[in-house]
Design an enzyme around this catalytic site. Sequence first.
Site, PDB file in Angstrom:
ATOM      1  N   TYR A 164      10.271 -21.798  -1.316  1.00  0.00           N
ATOM      2  CA  TYR A 164       8.834 -22.098  -1.211  1.00  0.00           C
ATOM      3  C   TYR A 164       8.483 -23.293  -2.109  1.00  0.00           C
ATOM      4  O   TYR A 164       7.580 -24.067  -1.820  1.00  0.00           O
ATOM      5  CB  TYR A 164       8.014 -20.848  -1.559  1.00  0.00           C
ATOM      6  CG  TYR A 164       6.621 -20.864  -0.963  1.00  0.00           C
ATOM      7  CD1 TYR A 164       6.432 -20.914   0.418  1.00  0.00           C
ATOM      8  CD2 TYR A 164       5.492 -20.835  -1.777  1.00  0.00           C
ATOM      9  CE1 TYR A 164       5.161 -20.932   0.963  1.00  0.00           C
ATOM     10  CE2 TYR A 164       4.222 -20.839  -1.235  1.00  0.00           C
ATOM     11  CZ  TYR A 164       4.059 -20.892   0.130  1.00  0.00           C
ATOM     12  OH  TYR A 164       2.795 -20.916   0.659  1.00  0.00           O
ATOM     13  N   LYS A 171       0.103 -23.788  -4.360  1.00  0.00           N
ATOM     14  CA  LYS A 171      -0.697 -22.559  -4.204  1.00  0.00           C
ATOM     15  C   LYS A 171      -1.242 -22.098  -5.560  1.00  0.00           C
ATOM     16  O   LYS A 171      -2.358 -21.566  -5.637  1.00  0.00           O
ATOM     17  CB  LYS A 171       0.123 -21.442  -3.550  1.00  0.00           C
ATOM     18  CG  LYS A 171       0.443 -21.657  -2.079  1.00  0.00           C
ATOM     19  CD  LYS A 171      -0.785 -21.813  -1.197  1.00  0.00           C
ATOM     20  CE  LYS A 171      -0.437 -21.765   0.280  1.00  0.00           C
ATOM     21  NZ  LYS A 171      -1.556 -22.200   1.143  1.00  0.00           N
TER      22      LYS A 171
HETATM   23  P1  NAD Z   1      -0.471 -23.111  10.874  1.00  0.00           P
HETATM   24  O1  NAD Z   1       0.591 -24.135  11.068  1.00  0.00           O
HETATM   25  O2  NAD Z   1      -0.929 -22.382  12.078  1.00  0.00           O
HETATM   26  O3  NAD Z   1      -1.730 -23.721  10.125  1.00  0.00           O
HETATM   27  C1  NAD Z   1      -1.622 -24.777   9.188  1.00  0.00           C
HETATM   28  C2  NAD Z   1      -2.779 -25.694   9.497  1.00  0.00           C
HETATM   29  O4  NAD Z   1      -2.850 -26.747   8.517  1.00  0.00           O
HETATM   30  C3  NAD Z   1      -2.629 -26.381  10.869  1.00  0.00           C
HETATM   31  O5  NAD Z   1      -3.778 -26.121  11.631  1.00  0.00           O
HETATM   32  C4  NAD Z   1      -2.537 -27.858  10.519  1.00  0.00           C
HETATM   33  O6  NAD Z   1      -3.127 -28.690  11.502  1.00  0.00           O
HETATM   34  C5  NAD Z   1      -3.323 -27.875   9.222  1.00  0.00           C
HETATM   35  N1  NAD Z   1      -3.107 -29.103   8.459  1.00  0.00           N
HETATM   36  C6  NAD Z   1      -1.955 -29.542   7.876  1.00  0.00           C
HETATM   37  N2  NAD Z   1      -2.163 -30.756   7.313  1.00  0.00           N
HETATM   38  C7  NAD Z   1      -3.476 -31.084   7.554  1.00  0.00           C
HETATM   39  C8  NAD Z   1      -4.284 -32.214   7.270  1.00  0.00           C
HETATM   40  N3  NAD Z   1      -3.809 -33.268   6.596  1.00  0.00           N
HETATM   41  N4  NAD Z   1      -5.583 -32.195   7.682  1.00  0.00           N
HETATM   42  C9  NAD Z   1      -6.090 -31.140   8.356  1.00  0.00           C
HETATM   43  N5  NAD Z   1      -5.365 -30.053   8.672  1.00  0.00           N
HETATM   44  C10 NAD Z   1      -4.073 -30.032   8.284  1.00  0.00           C
HETATM   45  O7  NAD Z   1       0.148 -22.098   9.803  1.00  0.00           O
HETATM   46  P2  NAD Z   1      -0.502 -20.863   9.022  1.00  0.00           P
HETATM   47  O8  NAD Z   1       0.656 -20.081   8.531  1.00  0.00           O
HETATM   48  O9  NAD Z   1      -1.553 -20.208   9.820  1.00  0.00           O
HETATM   49  O10 NAD Z   1      -1.127 -21.578   7.732  1.00  0.00           O
HETATM   50  C11 NAD Z   1      -2.473 -21.442   7.349  1.00  0.00           C
HETATM   51  C12 NAD Z   1      -2.586 -21.171   5.862  1.00  0.00           C
HETATM   52  O11 NAD Z   1      -2.053 -19.883   5.583  1.00  0.00           O
HETATM   53  C13 NAD Z   1      -1.827 -22.151   4.975  1.00  0.00           C
HETATM   54  O12 NAD Z   1      -2.591 -22.413   3.814  1.00  0.00           O
HETATM   55  C14 NAD Z   1      -0.587 -21.362   4.620  1.00  0.00           C
HETATM   56  O13 NAD Z   1       0.017 -21.796   3.416  1.00  0.00           O
HETATM   57  C15 NAD Z   1      -1.213 -19.995   4.467  1.00  0.00           C
HETATM   58  N6  NAD Z   1      -0.275 -18.872   4.445  1.00  0.00           N
HETATM   59  C16 NAD Z   1       0.604 -18.697   5.473  1.00  0.00           C
HETATM   60  C17 NAD Z   1       1.475 -17.632   5.422  1.00  0.00           C
HETATM   61  C18 NAD Z   1       2.479 -17.419   6.537  1.00  0.00           C
HETATM   62  O14 NAD Z   1       3.477 -16.698   6.322  1.00  0.00           O
HETATM   63  N7  NAD Z   1       2.278 -17.962   7.724  1.00  0.00           N
HETATM   64  C19 NAD Z   1       1.466 -16.728   4.340  1.00  0.00           C
HETATM   65  C20 NAD Z   1       0.536 -16.945   3.322  1.00  0.00           C
HETATM   66  C21 NAD Z   1      -0.325 -18.018   3.376  1.00  0.00           C
END
Ligand code: NAD
Length: 265
Positions: A164, A171
């Site tokens: 990570y 984060k």
């Molecule tokens: P995802 O890929 O569906 O979403 C990530 C989003 O970030 C996308 O919509 C992408 O377009 C956007 N993004 C990236 N760079 C950008 C920029 N410069 N401008 C505007 N938008 C931008 O994946 P996800 O897993 O749904 O991620 C969403 C959040 O959840 C993130 O913060 C991620 O770290 C967090 N998260 C995810 C998990 C997991 O296991 N999937 C666990 C904990 C936290």
Amino acid sequence: MSDNKFQGLLAGKTGVIFGVAHKTSIAWGIAKKLHDAGMKLAFTYQGERLLDNVKKLVDEEMPGSLLIDCDVTDDAQVEAVFTKLDAEFGKLHTVVHSVAFAKKEDLAGGFIDTSRDGFMLAHNISAYSLTVVAKYAQPLLVKNGGGSIITLTYLGGERVVKNYNVMGVAKAALDMSVRYLASDLGPQNIRVNAISAGPIKTLAARGISGFSDILSYMEDHTPMKRNVTQDEVGGTGLYLACDELSSGVTGEVIHVDAGFHAVGF
Ligand code: NAD
């Protein structure tokens, strides 16, 4: 009887969702819960590349929702989102920030090898963007008499999680930003909280080396012996968006991870 238990809970409220890229996006899980509860939503999307995906999803389930192009690394684009929302909604209750990015090579191997450029990029998109979004959202939330800002974080910002790496450090900055923003905005009745989700297979998660191994590890090691769903994270998003349910909660990081954060060896 409708199986939508929360119908009308957020009737008359408006919100904007940053971070839908695909139907697996955590942001989409939260959006569905807010929509089912009656909130009128707008969505931002990251450039033309993602417009078709987001438009298709929204047209199927929430036709007529406003779609706005926004790259969160560009202050002018973030400001323009809220100018547009001011014109369309006049006020705003909820902001969902579900955005993160790091270079693929920085999500494998040793953290020690993170480049300066990769470090800055991950922090700019994944941590600083919450602050700029909150700054431009503030006047519209104030017009509403207050509201709720929700971001998405991960346990890798509290403890070392293999691969990570730089995203964990970003984060940690995001989690602390939540607390400072909660302090700045609390007097205006604006609450700022984070949901720390357990691993869910999304586009962003696929970029983390060995992600499938993490999912199977969780099945054996969480107190609940399973992974969490997009729908479960969405439910906590609904709770944090709803003043009737969470009006006294701010500066908080809520773990929706089947209890994994609570266990040690
Ligand atoms: P995802 O890929 O569906 O979403 C990530 C989003 O970030 C996308 O919509 C992408 O377009 C956007 N993004 C990236 N760079 C950008 C920029 N410069 N401008 C505007 N938008 C931008 O994946 P996800 O897993 O749904 O991620 C969403 C959040 O959840 C993130 O913060 C991620 O770290 C967090 N998260 C995810 C998990 C997991 O296991 N999937 C666990 C904990 C936290």
